[in-house]
Design a protein around this motif. Structure first.
Motif, PDB file in Angstrom:
ATOM      1  N   ALA A 128       0.831  -1.208   0.000  1.00 40.37           N
ATOM      2  CA  ALA A 128       0.000   0.000   0.000  1.00 40.37           C
ATOM      3  C   ALA A 128       0.864   1.256   0.000  1.00 40.37           C
ATOM      4  CB  ALA A 128      -0.932  -0.002   1.211  1.00 40.37           C
ATOM      5  N   GLY A 129       1.998   1.186   0.672  1.00 44.51           N
ATOM      6  CA  GLY A 129       2.882   2.350   0.716  1.00 44.51           C
ATOM      7  C   GLY A 129       3.488   2.660  -0.636  1.00 44.51           C
ATOM      8  N   THR A 130       3.803   1.607  -1.404  1.00 46.87           N
ATOM      9  CA  THR A 130       4.406   1.795  -2.725  1.00 46.87           C
ATOM     10  C   THR A 130       3.454   2.519  -3.666  1.00 46.87           C
ATOM     11  OG1 THR A 130       5.627  -0.282  -2.418  1.00 46.87           O
ATOM     12  CG2 THR A 130       5.515   0.609  -4.646  1.00 46.87           C
ATOM     13  N   SER A 131       2.207   2.038  -3.729  1.00 46.85           N
ATOM     14  CA  SER A 131       1.236   2.663  -4.642  1.00 46.85           C
ATOM     15  C   SER A 131       0.876   4.069  -4.190  1.00 46.85           C
ATOM     16  CB  SER A 131      -0.034   1.809  -4.743  1.00 46.85           C
ATOM     17  OG  SER A 131      -0.719   1.771  -3.512  1.00 46.85           O
ATOM     18  N   THR A 132       0.799   4.273  -2.880  1.00 49.25           N
ATOM     19  CA  THR A 132       0.455   5.600  -2.367  1.00 49.25           C
ATOM     20  C   THR A 132       1.565   6.588  -2.657  1.00 49.25           C
ATOM     21  OG1 THR A 132      -0.791   4.538  -0.594  1.00 49.25           O
ATOM     22  CG2 THR A 132      -0.311   6.880  -0.337  1.00 49.25           C
ATOM     23  N   ASN A 133       2.806   6.117  -2.559  1.00 50.51           N
ATOM     24  CA  ASN A 133       3.940   6.971  -2.886  1.00 50.51           C
ATOM     25  C   ASN A 133       3.851   7.458  -4.330  1.00 50.51           C
ATOM     26  OD1 ASN A 133       6.998   7.241  -3.862  1.00 50.51           O
ATOM     27  ND2 ASN A 133       6.908   7.622  -1.659  1.00 50.51           N
ATOM     28  N   LEU A 134       3.405   6.577  -5.232  1.00 47.21           N
ATOM     29  CA  LEU A 134       3.234   6.962  -6.626  1.00 47.21           C
ATOM     30  C   LEU A 134       2.032   7.884  -6.807  1.00 47.21           C
ATOM     31  CD1 LEU A 134       4.016   3.729  -8.688  1.00 47.21           C
ATOM     32  CD2 LEU A 134       5.264   5.885  -8.731  1.00 47.21           C
ATOM     33  N   GLN A 135       0.913   7.564  -6.144  1.00 47.79           N
ATOM     34  CA  GLN A 135      -0.297   8.377  -6.327  1.00 47.79           C
ATOM     35  C   GLN A 135      -0.159   9.770  -5.743  1.00 47.79           C
ATOM     36  OE1 GLN A 135      -4.299   7.206  -6.255  1.00 47.79           O
ATOM     37  NE2 GLN A 135      -3.877   5.034  -6.493  1.00 47.79           N
ATOM     38  N   ALA A 136       0.750   9.928  -4.784  1.00 50.90           N
ATOM     39  CA  ALA A 136       0.952  11.260  -4.201  1.00 50.90           C
ATOM     40  C   ALA A 136       1.408  12.269  -5.242  1.00 50.90           C
ATOM     41  CB  ALA A 136       1.958  11.184  -3.055  1.00 50.90           C
ATOM     42  N   ARG A 137       2.018  11.764  -6.330  1.00 47.62           N
ATOM     43  CA  ARG A 137       2.501  12.679  -7.380  1.00 47.62           C
ATOM     44  C   ARG A 137       1.342  13.415  -8.041  1.00 47.62           C
ATOM     45  NH1 ARG A 137       1.824   7.758  -9.826  1.00 47.62           N
ATOM     46  NH2 ARG A 137       1.351   7.663 -12.061  1.00 47.62           N
ATOM     47  N   TYR A 138       0.140  12.832  -7.999  1.00 45.34           N
ATOM     48  CA  TYR A 138      -1.012  13.465  -8.628  1.00 45.34           C
ATOM     49  C   TYR A 138      -1.552  14.639  -7.812  1.00 45.34           C
ATOM     50  CZ  TYR A 138      -1.506   9.387 -11.750  1.00 45.34           C
ATOM     51  OH  TYR A 138      -1.301   8.414 -12.687  1.00 45.34           O
ATOM     52  N   ALA A 139      -1.356  14.582  -6.490  1.00 44.97           N
ATOM     53  CA  ALA A 139      -1.957  15.596  -5.623  1.00 44.97           C
ATOM     54  C   ALA A 139      -1.457  17.003  -5.952  1.00 44.97           C
ATOM     55  CB  ALA A 139      -1.673  15.262  -4.157  1.00 44.97           C
ATOM     56  N   GLY A 140      -0.192  17.096  -6.343  1.00 45.21           N
ATOM     57  CA  GLY A 140       0.358  18.410  -6.671  1.00 45.21           C
ATOM     58  C   GLY A 140      -0.167  18.989  -7.965  1.00 45.21           C
ATOM     59  N   THR A 141      -0.820  18.148  -8.799  1.00 48.85           N
ATOM     60  CA  THR A 141      -1.307  18.614 -10.101  1.00 48.85           C
ATOM     61  C   THR A 141      -2.751  19.099 -10.078  1.00 48.85           C
ATOM     62  OG1 THR A 141      -2.147  16.446 -10.837  1.00 48.85           O
ATOM     63  CG2 THR A 141       0.189  16.894 -11.180  1.00 48.85           C
ATOM     64  N   ASP A 142      -3.452  18.877  -8.973  1.00 48.34           N
ATOM     65  CA  ASP A 142      -4.885  19.204  -8.927  1.00 48.34           C
ATOM     66  C   ASP A 142      -5.160  20.675  -9.207  1.00 48.34           C
ATOM     67  OD1 ASP A 142      -5.749  16.597  -8.402  1.00 48.34           O
ATOM     68  OD2 ASP A 142      -5.455  16.833  -6.249  1.00 48.34           O
ATOM     69  N   LEU A 143      -4.294  21.551  -8.720  1.00 50.39           N
ATOM     70  CA  LEU A 143      -4.485  22.984  -8.914  1.00 50.39           C
ATOM     71  C   LEU A 143      -3.493  23.564  -9.916  1.00 50.39           C
ATOM     72  CD1 LEU A 143      -5.095  23.936  -5.165  1.00 50.39           C
ATOM     73  CD2 LEU A 143      -6.798  23.856  -6.992  1.00 50.39           C
ATOM     74  N   ALA A 144      -2.792  22.690 -10.639  1.00 45.14           N
ATOM     75  CA  ALA A 144      -1.814  23.158 -11.635  1.00 45.14           C
ATOM     76  C   ALA A 144      -2.510  23.427 -12.968  1.00 45.14           C
ATOM     77  CB  ALA A 144      -0.723  22.110 -11.823  1.00 45.14           C
ATOM     78  N   ASN A 145      -2.022  24.421 -13.706  1.00 47.51           N
ATOM     79  CA  ASN A 145      -2.572  24.644 -15.040  1.00 47.51           C
ATOM     80  C   ASN A 145      -1.897  23.690 -16.028  1.00 47.51           C
ATOM     81  OD1 ASN A 145      -0.092  25.836 -16.051  1.00 47.51           O
ATOM     82  ND2 ASN A 145      -0.657  27.730 -14.996  1.00 47.51           N
ATOM     83  N   GLU A 146      -2.317  23.733 -17.290  1.00 50.69           N
ATOM     84  CA  GLU A 146      -1.847  22.762 -18.273  1.00 50.69           C
ATOM     85  C   GLU A 146      -0.332  22.786 -18.467  1.00 50.69           C
ATOM     86  OE1 GLU A 146      -3.957  23.132 -21.923  1.00 50.69           O
ATOM     87  OE2 GLU A 146      -5.912  22.750 -21.029  1.00 50.69           O
ATOM     88  N   LYS A 147       0.280  23.953 -18.294  1.00 50.83           N
ATOM     89  CA  LYS A 147       1.723  24.069 -18.505  1.00 50.83           C
ATOM     90  C   LYS A 147       2.532  23.782 -17.244  1.00 50.83           C
ATOM     91  CE  LYS A 147       1.345  27.393 -22.317  1.00 50.83           C
ATOM     92  NZ  LYS A 147       1.735  28.730 -22.835  1.00 50.83           N
ATOM     93  N   GLN A 148       1.832  23.454 -16.141  1.00 48.50           N
ATOM     94  CA  GLN A 148       2.518  23.171 -14.881  1.00 48.50           C
ATOM     95  C   GLN A 148       2.424  21.702 -14.485  1.00 48.50           C
ATOM     96  OE1 GLN A 148       0.266  25.925 -12.402  1.00 48.50           O
ATOM     97  NE2 GLN A 148       2.035  27.281 -12.210  1.00 48.50           N
ATOM     98  N   ARG A 149       1.626  20.916 -15.212  1.00 52.09           N
ATOM     99  CA  ARG A 149       1.278  19.573 -14.742  1.00 52.09           C
ATOM    100  C   ARG A 149       2.467  18.634 -14.608  1.00 52.09           C
ATOM    101  NH1 ARG A 149      -4.196  19.250 -18.453  1.00 52.09           N
ATOM    102  NH2 ARG A 149      -5.551  20.374 -17.001  1.00 52.09           N
ATOM    103  N   ALA A 150       3.266  18.527 -15.659  1.00 52.44           N
ATOM    104  CA  ALA A 150       4.428  17.637 -15.584  1.00 52.44           C
ATOM    105  C   ALA A 150       5.433  18.140 -14.559  1.00 52.44           C
ATOM    106  CB  ALA A 150       5.085  17.514 -16.958  1.00 52.44           C
TER     107      ALA A 150
END
Length: 429
Positions: A128-150
């Protein structure tokens, strides 16, 4: 309490300045949690196979620990994705990290009482920790615009470097800690993992407020309202989901993960069989993990500037080179095995960030977390298959054959992505 929450949400919905401040604050919290999370995931990578080998007495099932915790990560990826979609990133991610910490505690207990069944069950939960570590990368993109996502994705990945690189290099010191506690030396890294994962979960649960995904949903709803399309929201959302883009992003993520996990899983066993010390193994895996995460900021900028497809192709060629070097590297050559593992980490990094950006581009905020969780399920299942088959391949053929297989799989990625790029009407750069 409801009114206060509503007022706070309205503040972010109607203020671009407040949104940017929350975006930066969210990235900071993710940075903090990923440092702990990176240290947690390093334990299973470095000594999981060695622990199973000692307890089972054979190398044939050395890939089983990685199989189990990647299967566990598949289930947890789905659960974390569903929880995040319904309740927000805070609840989903904190649940996943704390579950991983509990799994690490289970591994410690299993090794001390020499219980194989408990070990397998604990490794499953540890995933569970491995997958959560990967999914955490998405949290920073929720409020990012299209040019900030990557770039936002890459910032979260960079933070993982600190813990993930430190983890393998703490194998020997943590082994001494374990022996001082009258435990097997290989349990030491899992002691670190238990503490690290739980701290990561608590960091997110306490500080990730307000939740970026919930705010992003509120902003999207307000935009629909202003456009007087409230009644058409569901239809509009479905029509904007690019299924081909999701498929290609998932393919990139799954294939790059399978190749990376398969070769990485068997490298410690291969090195140990040629007389390398546990410290040398930890150093090589540490450099591999550094290559997985440290280049992320540069990768994110490249993905946003030169395009998703270009970086996917680069990922394919780098992973192919990693497989080729691994195949020809002498088993006692610390230098060439290090080069192979660094290339392996870098190719995975390129694939992960470009594939993640494609998926984000292809979804909307109304279905994004759920889709991300579902994709990560397939990523975990692919990694599980790769780790299990890698042990069988090496046991019945050789580590070199495993390297060649990885090379061929990586090269398959290039024509598929290029063909899809020019045949699809959709564009993801």
């Amino acid at each position: 309490m409801v009114n206060k929450l509503s007022v706070a949400t309205e503040h972010y919905v109607h203020s671009t300045n407040a949104q940017q401040k929350l975006y930066k604050r969210t990235l900071l919290i993710i940075l903090m949690s990923q440092i702990f999370g990176g240290a947690g995931l390093a334990a299973g990578i470095t000594v999981g196979a060695l622990l199973a080998k000692d307890m089972l007495g054979t190398e044939s099932f050395a890939g089983l620990p990685a199989t189990l915790f990647t299967l566990g990560s598949a289930l947890s990826a789905f659960i974390v994705g569903q929880l995040s979609q319904r309740l927000g990133r805070r609840y989903g991610l904190s649940f996943g990290f704390i579950a991983g910490g509990i799994g690490a505690i289970g591994v410690i207990i299993a090794a001390n009482i020499n219980n194989i069944v408990l070990l397998f069950l604990a490794l499953f939960v540890y995933g569970a920790g491995t997958s959560t570590n990967l999914q955490a990368r998405y949290a920073g993109t929720d409020l990012a615009n299209e040019k900030q996502r990557a770039t936002a994705t890459s910032i979260a990945m960079v933070a993982t470097t600190f813990g993930a690189v430190a983890g393998p290099n703490l194998v020997t010191p943590m082994g001494e800690v374990a022996k001082a506690l009258n435990m097997p030396a290989l349990v030491g890294p899992f002691i670190l993992a238990a503490v690290a994962y739980i701290l990561a979960g608590l960091t997110l649960f306490v500080f990730l407020r307000p939740d970026p995904l919930l705010i992003a949903k509120a902003i999207a709803a307000e935009q629909y309202k202003q456009q007087s399309k409230i009644a058409e929201t569901s239809t509009t959302t479905n029509s904007r989901v690019n299924r081909i883009g999701v498929f290609i992003g998932a393919l990139v993520l799954v294939l790059s993960h399978v190749i990376m996990v398969a070769i990485m899983t068997m490298t410690p066993i291969h090195m140990q069989g040629h007389g390398n010390s546990l410290s040398a193994i930890g150093m090589v895996i540490g450099l591999h993990v550094a290559a997985m995460y440290l280049p992320s900021l540069g990768t994110g900028l490249l993905v946003d500037k030169v395009g998703r497809t270009f970086i996917v192709i680069a990922s394919g060629f780098i992973l192919a080179a990693a497989g080729l070097v691994a195949a020809f590297a002498p088993g006692d050559s610390l230098l060439w095995l290090t080069v192979a593992l660094i290339l392996l980490g870098l190719g995975w990094n390129f694939g992960l960030i470009s594939g993640t950006a494609i998926i984000i581009d292809s979804t909307t905020i109304h279905s994004r977390a759920k889709t991300q969780g579902s994709v990560d399920v397939w990523v975990a299942l692919g990694g599980s298959a790769g780790s299990l088959l890698s042990g069988i391949v090496v046991a019945y053929t050789s580590y070199a054959i495993l390297g060649f297989i990885g090379m061929y799989l990586a090269l398959l990625l290039v024509p598929v992505v290029v063909w899809t790029k020019y045949k699809s009407k959709s564009e993801f750069n």
